[in-house]
Structures are given as structure tokens and as C-alpha cells.
Design a protein around this motif. Structure first.
Motif, PDB file in Angstrom:
ATOM      1  N   HIS A   1       0.843  -1.201   0.000  1.00 49.52           N
ATOM      2  CA  HIS A   1       0.000   0.000   0.000  1.00 49.52           C
ATOM      3  C   HIS A   1       0.877   1.249   0.000  1.00 49.52           C
ATOM      4  O   HIS A   1       0.579   2.239   0.673  1.00 49.52           O
ATOM      5  CB  HIS A   1      -0.932  -0.022   1.213  1.00 49.52           C
ATOM      6  CG  HIS A   1      -1.906  -1.157   1.189  1.00 49.52           C
ATOM      7  ND1 HIS A   1      -3.176  -1.052   0.680  1.00 49.52           N
ATOM      8  CD2 HIS A   1      -1.764  -2.452   1.580  1.00 49.52           C
ATOM      9  CE1 HIS A   1      -3.802  -2.224   0.780  1.00 49.52           C
ATOM     10  NE2 HIS A   1      -2.959  -3.085   1.325  1.00 49.52           N
ATOM     11  N   GLY A   2       1.938   1.161  -0.784  1.00 53.87           N
ATOM     12  CA  GLY A   2       2.848   2.299  -0.879  1.00 53.87           C
ATOM     13  C   GLY A   2       2.402   3.285  -1.946  1.00 53.87           C
ATOM     14  O   GLY A   2       1.260   3.266  -2.418  1.00 53.87           O
ATOM     15  N   HIS A   3       3.334   4.141  -2.367  1.00 53.79           N
ATOM     16  CA  HIS A   3       3.018   5.188  -3.337  1.00 53.79           C
ATOM     17  C   HIS A   3       3.187   4.728  -4.780  1.00 53.79           C
ATOM     18  O   HIS A   3       2.723   5.408  -5.690  1.00 53.79           O
ATOM     19  CB  HIS A   3       3.915   6.418  -3.084  1.00 53.79           C
ATOM     20  CG  HIS A   3       3.726   7.020  -1.736  1.00 53.79           C
ATOM     21  ND1 HIS A   3       2.504   7.473  -1.278  1.00 53.79           N
ATOM     22  CD2 HIS A   3       4.610   7.216  -0.720  1.00 53.79           C
ATOM     23  CE1 HIS A   3       2.638   7.935  -0.054  1.00 53.79           C
ATOM     24  NE2 HIS A   3       3.903   7.788   0.317  1.00 53.79           N
ATOM     25  N   GLY A   4       3.883   3.623  -5.011  1.00 54.41           N
ATOM     26  CA  GLY A   4       4.083   3.144  -6.373  1.00 54.41           C
ATOM     27  C   GLY A   4       2.850   2.439  -6.878  1.00 54.41           C
ATOM     28  O   GLY A   4       1.936   2.130  -6.113  1.00 54.41           O
ATOM     29  N   PRO A   5       2.766   2.174  -8.188  1.00 54.14           N
ATOM     30  CA  PRO A   5       3.735   2.544  -9.218  1.00 54.14           C
ATOM     31  C   PRO A   5       3.578   4.005  -9.634  1.00 54.14           C
ATOM     32  O   PRO A   5       2.670   4.685  -9.173  1.00 54.14           O
ATOM     33  CB  PRO A   5       3.374   1.617 -10.383  1.00 54.14           C
ATOM     34  CG  PRO A   5       1.898   1.428 -10.211  1.00 54.14           C
ATOM     35  CD  PRO A   5       1.662   1.390  -8.736  1.00 54.14           C
ATOM     36  N   SER A   6       4.423   4.440 -10.512  1.00 62.00           N
ATOM     37  CA  SER A   6       4.379   5.832 -10.935  1.00 62.00           C
ATOM     38  C   SER A   6       3.121   6.103 -11.754  1.00 62.00           C
ATOM     39  O   SER A   6       2.462   5.178 -12.243  1.00 62.00           O
ATOM     40  CB  SER A   6       5.619   6.152 -11.785  1.00 62.00           C
ATOM     41  OG  SER A   6       5.575   5.400 -12.994  1.00 62.00           O
TER      42      SER A   6
END
Length: 360
Positions: free
Chosen positions: A306-311
């Protein structure tokens, strides 16, 4: 006035006409029966039954023409009449020898000639059909053999790669790492220095730690000694040590999977965790589900962060687009064991990686 009366045929003439009509009707019925029976048998012909069915049709054709014997000959044999492939320019596929009959033109009755021509067309169509089926079967067999050969090559390539990783890992562990550890002990017993200085023993300890990380990345001993589950838990613990909130659910059953399967799954998890560290933008929640029990309806290793990736650019790409070459390598590894790998952007953010095993 008697001369104006119609002349009626005699009984003898009437009987002769009736006999002629009867013989004509019998002949037509015989032609239809010949074509009907032969057509049905030829339609049911297979590569295994083609030769006896052709021989039977040839014998029936000989009896129809009042001849005693008939024989199917190879296409390059001398004598007989050609049996051609379908179409006006069809090439000869075989030959048929019916006693001394050299050509259809030698048959006096035009309807019999047409019947024989149609019979030979049926035989030619069947021979052509069987040959095409055999060619398709051979092509399919060739493709399957090539596919098996390719699978073997890929599997062997991965196996050789893992063996090389194992060899280098053991050499580092048994050689360089042991030497570095001994160096740490010597330096710890001999070092002095001022407080706050970076002492040689600390540098050596850092070298040992780095070596052990390299060894674990090449081929963790846990994977060889205890299997995929302990190795997966070790990866999760390392991710937790970096500050990530990792939840783990594992259902694998009692028996271990094959070495090829466990290695492929471990490499998928290893690459997925490496991508989380690179692209998630810092510690976040990570869910790891290893539902690999043989009794499960669908066996999958699922890793979702649940991170910020992918772009943003990657999220606009088609579903399944990879983050980098590592994703494609994971796909190839899963394909080599008959499985598949799915990669997609999570909702509302993050990445979901699913490695599916083949059923059965």
C-alpha cells in the motif's frame, strides 16, 4: 374405316418395353446404392482404416462393372486408372486396377462411366482428407515437441542459474565470510584507538554483514535446508526490520513442493520485496498470502503493498505492464513451471503481484 383405328402394341412388345424399363431402373438403383454405400464408408474412414475401406470400395466397383478383381496401387505404379485429388487439376494420389480396364472411356454405358468417375472422386477426396489430417497431426506433434524442448531448455537454464548461485553462495559463506569473521575477532582483540573513531573491527563487522546479505540474496540456505515457507518468513522479517507493517497468511499443506516450484516462488517474493523497497516510497503496509495447499481450488502467492508506487506513467500503461526487467524475469520463471504471474496497480495505490501455480 378400319384403317383409322390406332395400332396397339402386341403383348410381346409390351413385355419387352417393361423389361427394358425394369433393367434401367435396376441399373440406376445399383448406381445409387454403390455411391451411397461407398460414400458412407469413406466418410467414416480414419488413417488406420483407410486402406481396407479403399480395397472394399475397389472390389465393389469391380463387381458393379462385371469384373472379377480390383486393386488399389501406389501413385507411381504402372497401369490402372488414376485416383485424383479434389479439383479439376487435382494431382494423382493413387491408382486403381480393375482387371484389364485401362480407362473410364472403355466403359460403354455413359451413366456407368459417370458413376465410376464419381466413385473415384469420392475415393480421391477421402485420400486427400486423410493425408491432410495426418499432415496437421504431424505439425501439431512437431509443435508440441518443440514446446517441450523449449520448456526443458528454460527449466535447465533456470536450474543451472540456481546451481551457480548456490555454488557462489557456499563459496562466499565457507570462504570469504569465514575469513572476514576471523578478521573481526583478531581486530577486536588487538584494536585500541580513541573514542569516537571508526575502528577496524567495526569496518570488518560491516563487511561481514554485507557479505551475509549478498549470500542470502544469491541463495539462502533456508530455502535449501527447510524450504519455501521458512525462506518466505525470513524475507518478511527482513522487510519488517526495515519498518514495513507486514501481515502474513500461509496455507501450504504438509508436503513440500518441488525444488523448481519453491525456487520460482521464492524468486518472485524476493523480486516483489525488492520492488517494494525501491518504489513504495518508504515503510507501508504489506500483505503476503501464500495459499499453496494442494487441496486449494486455486494456488497463488499474493504480495500487495500500500505504498506510493507505481508511478503515474506506469499506472496509465496496459494492465500487467511490468515495472522493470525483474517483472519479466518473474513471468518467465513462473511460465517455466507451468504457472503464470500477474502484476497490476493496486487500489487506490500500491502494487499487487500474484504468482499462480498450475492446477493438479
Amino acid at each position: 374405316m378400319a384403317n383409322d383405328l390406332p395400332v396397339l402394341p402386341s403383348d410381346t412388345e409390351t413385355i419387352a418395353e417393361l423389361r427394358e424399363l425394369y433393367r434401367a431402373a435396376e441399373a440406376r438403383a445399383a448406381r445409387m446404392r454403390l455411391l451411397s454405400v461407398s460414400g458412407r464408408e469413406l466418410a467414416e474412414a480414419t488413417p488406420e482404416t483407410l486402406e481396407p475401406i479403399l480395397a472394399k470400395c475397389a472390389e465393389r466397383l469391380a463387381f458393379f462393372l462385371g469384373r472379377r478383381t480390383a486393386m488399389i496401387l501406389p501413385v507411381d505404379a504402372e497401369g490402372g486408372m488414376p485416383i485424383n485429388a479434389p479439383g479439376s487439376t487435382g494431382a494423382p494420389l493413387a491408382r486403381i486396377a480393375i482387371d484389364s480396364l485401362r480407362s473410364i472411356r472403355e466403359i460403354d454405358d455413359p451413366e456407368d462411366r459417370e458413376t465410376v468417375r464419381m466413385e473415384l472422386d469420392l475415393m480421391g477426396t477421402t485420400i486427400d482428407r486423410i493425408r491432410r489430417e495426418q499432415e496437421r497431426a504431424q505439425l501439431l506433434d512437431t509443435l508440441q515437441q518443440r514446446e517441450k524442448s523449449l520448456e526443458f531448455v528454460v527449466e535447465r537454464l533456470v536450474s543451472v542459474q540456481e546451481e551457480e548461485r548456490r555454488r557462489v553462495s557456499h563459496e562466499l559463506h565457507d570462504g570469504v565470510a569465514q575469513t572476514a569473521t576471523a578478521l573481526v575477532r583478531v581486530l577486536e582483540s588487538a584494536e585500541g584507538g580513541q573514542p569516537g573513531e571508526l575502528r577496524p573491527a567495526e569496518i570488518a563487522r560491516g563487511l561481514v554483514a554485507e557479505l551475509r546479505r549478498v549470500i542470502a540474496g544469491l541463495r539462502p540456505t533456508l530455502l535449501d535446508d527447510l524450504g519455501f515457507v521458512p525462506a518466505l518468513r525470513s524475507l518478511c522479517e527482513a522487510l519488517e526490520a526495515d519498518g514495513y507493517d507486514v501481515s502474513v497468511r500461509i496455507e501450504t499443506g504438509a508436503a513440500r513442493h518441488s525444488t523448481a516450484i519453491e525456487t520460482a516462488l521464492f524468486r518472485v517474493a524476493q523480486e516483489a520485496f525488492a520492488n517494494i523497497r525501491k518504489h513504495a516510497g518508504g515503510p507501508c503496509r504489506v500483505e503476503v498470502d501464500a495459499l499453496l495447499s494442494p487441496d486449494a481450488p486455486r494456488r497463488v502467492l499474493r504480495i500487495a503493498d500500500h505504498g506510493h508506487g507505481p508511478s503515474a506513467q506506469t499506472r496509465k500503461a496496459q494492465p500487467g505492464a511490468g515495472l522493470n526487467l525483474g517483472i519479466e524475469v518473474m513471468r518467465e520463471r513462473m511460465a517455466a513451471i507451468g504457472g503464470r504471474l500477474d502484476w497490476r496497480a493496486g487500489e487506490p495505490q500500491g502494487v499487487v503481484v500474484e504468482a499462480w501455480l498450475a492446477q493438479g
